[in-house]
Design a protein around this motif. Structure first.
Motif, PDB file in Angstrom:
ATOM      1  N   PRO A   1     116.452 -12.698  56.474  1.00  0.00           N
ATOM      2  CA  PRO A   1     115.726 -13.346  57.567  1.00  0.00           C
ATOM      3  C   PRO A   1     115.307 -14.758  57.187  1.00  0.00           C
ATOM      4  O   PRO A   1     115.066 -15.059  56.020  1.00  0.00           O
ATOM      5  CB  PRO A   1     114.513 -12.442  57.778  1.00  0.00           C
ATOM      6  CG  PRO A   1     114.358 -11.686  56.516  1.00  0.00           C
ATOM      7  CD  PRO A   1     115.729 -11.582  55.908  1.00  0.00           C
TER       8      PRO A   1
ATOM      9  N   GLN B   1     109.423 -11.419  56.511  1.00  0.00           N
ATOM     10  CA  GLN B   1     109.060 -10.342  57.420  1.00  0.00           C
ATOM     11  C   GLN B   1     108.262  -9.271  56.696  1.00  0.00           C
ATOM     12  O   GLN B   1     108.378  -9.090  55.491  1.00  0.00           O
ATOM     13  CB  GLN B   1     110.316  -9.703  58.021  1.00  0.00           C
ATOM     14  CG  GLN B   1     111.075 -10.618  58.929  1.00  0.00           C
ATOM     15  CD  GLN B   1     112.302  -9.953  59.518  1.00  0.00           C
ATOM     16  OE1 GLN B   1     112.760  -8.922  59.056  1.00  0.00           O
ATOM     17  NE2 GLN B   1     112.843 -10.555  60.555  1.00  0.00           N
ATOM     18  N   CYS B   2     107.494  -8.544  57.468  1.00  0.00           N
ATOM     19  CA  CYS B   2     106.684  -7.440  56.963  1.00  0.00           C
ATOM     20  C   CYS B   2     107.572  -6.417  56.243  1.00  0.00           C
ATOM     21  O   CYS B   2     108.688  -6.141  56.674  1.00  0.00           O
ATOM     22  CB  CYS B   2     105.951  -6.802  58.143  1.00  0.00           C
ATOM     23  SG  CYS B   2     104.876  -5.433  57.682  1.00  0.00           S
ATOM     24  N   SER B   3     107.055  -5.837  55.162  1.00  0.00           N
ATOM     25  CA  SER B   3     107.790  -4.850  54.375  1.00  0.00           C
ATOM     26  C   SER B   3     107.709  -3.439  54.942  1.00  0.00           C
ATOM     27  O   SER B   3     108.428  -2.555  54.471  1.00  0.00           O
ATOM     28  CB  SER B   3     107.268  -4.835  52.937  1.00  0.00           C
ATOM     29  OG  SER B   3     107.494  -6.068  52.314  1.00  0.00           O
TER      30      SER B   3
ATOM     31  N   ASP C   1     110.986  -0.730  59.507  1.00  0.00           N
ATOM     32  CA  ASP C   1     111.302  -1.039  60.903  1.00  0.00           C
ATOM     33  C   ASP C   1     110.420  -2.119  61.517  1.00  0.00           C
ATOM     34  O   ASP C   1     110.526  -2.366  62.710  1.00  0.00           O
ATOM     35  CB  ASP C   1     111.280   0.212  61.782  1.00  0.00           C
ATOM     36  CG  ASP C   1     112.352   1.212  61.380  1.00  0.00           C
ATOM     37  OD1 ASP C   1     113.426   0.768  60.924  1.00  0.00           O
ATOM     38  OD2 ASP C   1     112.123   2.421  61.524  1.00  0.00           O
ATOM     39  N   CYS C   2     109.559  -2.762  60.761  1.00  0.00           N
ATOM     40  CA  CYS C   2     108.750  -3.850  61.301  1.00  0.00           C
ATOM     41  C   CYS C   2     109.508  -5.161  61.096  1.00  0.00           C
ATOM     42  O   CYS C   2     110.004  -5.426  60.009  1.00  0.00           O
ATOM     43  CB  CYS C   2     107.385  -3.925  60.616  1.00  0.00           C
ATOM     44  SG  CYS C   2     106.339  -5.241  61.304  1.00  0.00           S
ATOM     45  N   ARG C   3     109.569  -5.960  62.134  1.00  0.00           N
ATOM     46  CA  ARG C   3     110.256  -7.257  62.057  1.00  0.00           C
ATOM     47  C   ARG C   3     109.293  -8.408  62.339  1.00  0.00           C
ATOM     48  O   ARG C   3     109.705  -9.521  62.597  1.00  0.00           O
ATOM     49  CB  ARG C   3     111.432  -7.297  63.051  1.00  0.00           C
ATOM     50  CG  ARG C   3     112.490  -6.240  62.808  1.00  0.00           C
ATOM     51  CD  ARG C   3     113.191  -6.470  61.473  1.00  0.00           C
ATOM     52  NE  ARG C   3     114.135  -5.413  61.193  1.00  0.00           N
ATOM     53  CZ  ARG C   3     113.975  -4.482  60.277  1.00  0.00           C
ATOM     54  NH1 ARG C   3     112.884  -4.455  59.549  1.00  0.00           N
ATOM     55  NH2 ARG C   3     114.889  -3.568  60.071  1.00  0.00           N
ATOM     56  N   GLN C   4     107.983  -8.131  62.259  1.00  0.00           N
ATOM     57  CA  GLN C   4     106.981  -9.165  62.491  1.00  0.00           C
ATOM     58  C   GLN C   4     106.946 -10.141  61.314  1.00  0.00           C
ATOM     59  O   GLN C   4     107.274  -9.783  60.181  1.00  0.00           O
ATOM     60  CB  GLN C   4     105.590  -8.537  62.663  1.00  0.00           C
ATOM     61  CG  GLN C   4     105.476  -7.642  63.860  1.00  0.00           C
ATOM     62  CD  GLN C   4     105.638  -8.408  65.159  1.00  0.00           C
ATOM     63  OE1 GLN C   4     105.111  -9.508  65.302  1.00  0.00           O
ATOM     64  NE2 GLN C   4     106.394  -7.845  66.077  1.00  0.00           N
ATOM     65  N   ASN C   5     106.534 -11.360  61.588  1.00  0.00           N
ATOM     66  CA  ASN C   5     106.375 -12.342  60.517  1.00  0.00           C
ATOM     67  C   ASN C   5     105.269 -11.902  59.569  1.00  0.00           C
ATOM     68  O   ASN C   5     104.216 -11.434  60.000  1.00  0.00           O
ATOM     69  CB  ASN C   5     106.037 -13.712  61.094  1.00  0.00           C
ATOM     70  CG  ASN C   5     107.204 -14.326  61.827  1.00  0.00           C
ATOM     71  OD1 ASN C   5     108.344 -13.917  61.658  1.00  0.00           O
ATOM     72  ND2 ASN C   5     106.922 -15.303  62.651  1.00  0.00           N
TER      73      ASN C   5
ATOM     74  N   CYS D   1     102.442  -7.918  57.790  1.00  0.00           N
ATOM     75  CA  CYS D   1     101.925  -8.566  58.995  1.00  0.00           C
ATOM     76  C   CYS D   1     100.463  -8.122  59.138  1.00  0.00           C
ATOM     77  O   CYS D   1      99.992  -7.252  58.391  1.00  0.00           O
ATOM     78  CB  CYS D   1     102.755  -8.169  60.217  1.00  0.00           C
ATOM     79  SG  CYS D   1     102.695  -6.406  60.634  1.00  0.00           S
TER      80      CYS D   1
ATOM     81  N   SER E   1     111.416  -3.112  51.618  1.00  0.00           N
ATOM     82  CA  SER E   1     111.403  -2.982  53.080  1.00  0.00           C
ATOM     83  C   SER E   1     111.815  -1.592  53.540  1.00  0.00           C
ATOM     84  O   SER E   1     112.380  -1.434  54.592  1.00  0.00           O
ATOM     85  CB  SER E   1     112.320  -4.030  53.698  1.00  0.00           C
ATOM     86  OG  SER E   1     113.638  -3.831  53.229  1.00  0.00           O
TER      87      SER E   1
END
Length: 89
Positions: free
Chosen positions: A16, A20-22, A25-29, A53, A87
């Protein structure tokens, strides 16, 4: 078989562009660095890093605290963390 080329050759997918959050399934910054180590495996000064995040920071801290692995949480700096984040949680 050329093992070195299979690890990062031309077919490798880029990571990315922003951290991104570890959490699985989280893709938030990511906004936070959650620092930890496993005292049975790592030296006392070693710090592993998971990125978090705002939503998943408490979950990751709790997960590590229950296992006595959590060391500290710090704001994510603009530079890349020293280690690749995990992740798969």
């Amino acid at each position: 078989m050329d093992l070195l080329n299979t690890l990062g050759g031309a077919d490798a997918q880029p990571g990315p562009q922003t951290p991104q959050c570890s959490r699985k399934d989280c893709r938030q910054n990511a906004m936070w660095q959650v620092l930890w180590n496993n005292p049975k495996v790592h030296t006392p000064e070693r710090r592993k890093i998971w990125l978090a995040c705002d939503e998943h920071r408490p979950w990751l801290e709790n997960y590590l605290t229950q296992r006595l692995f959590w060391r500290s949480t710090e704001p994510l700096e603009t530079g890349a963390p020293d280690e690749a984040p995990r992740s798969d949680l």
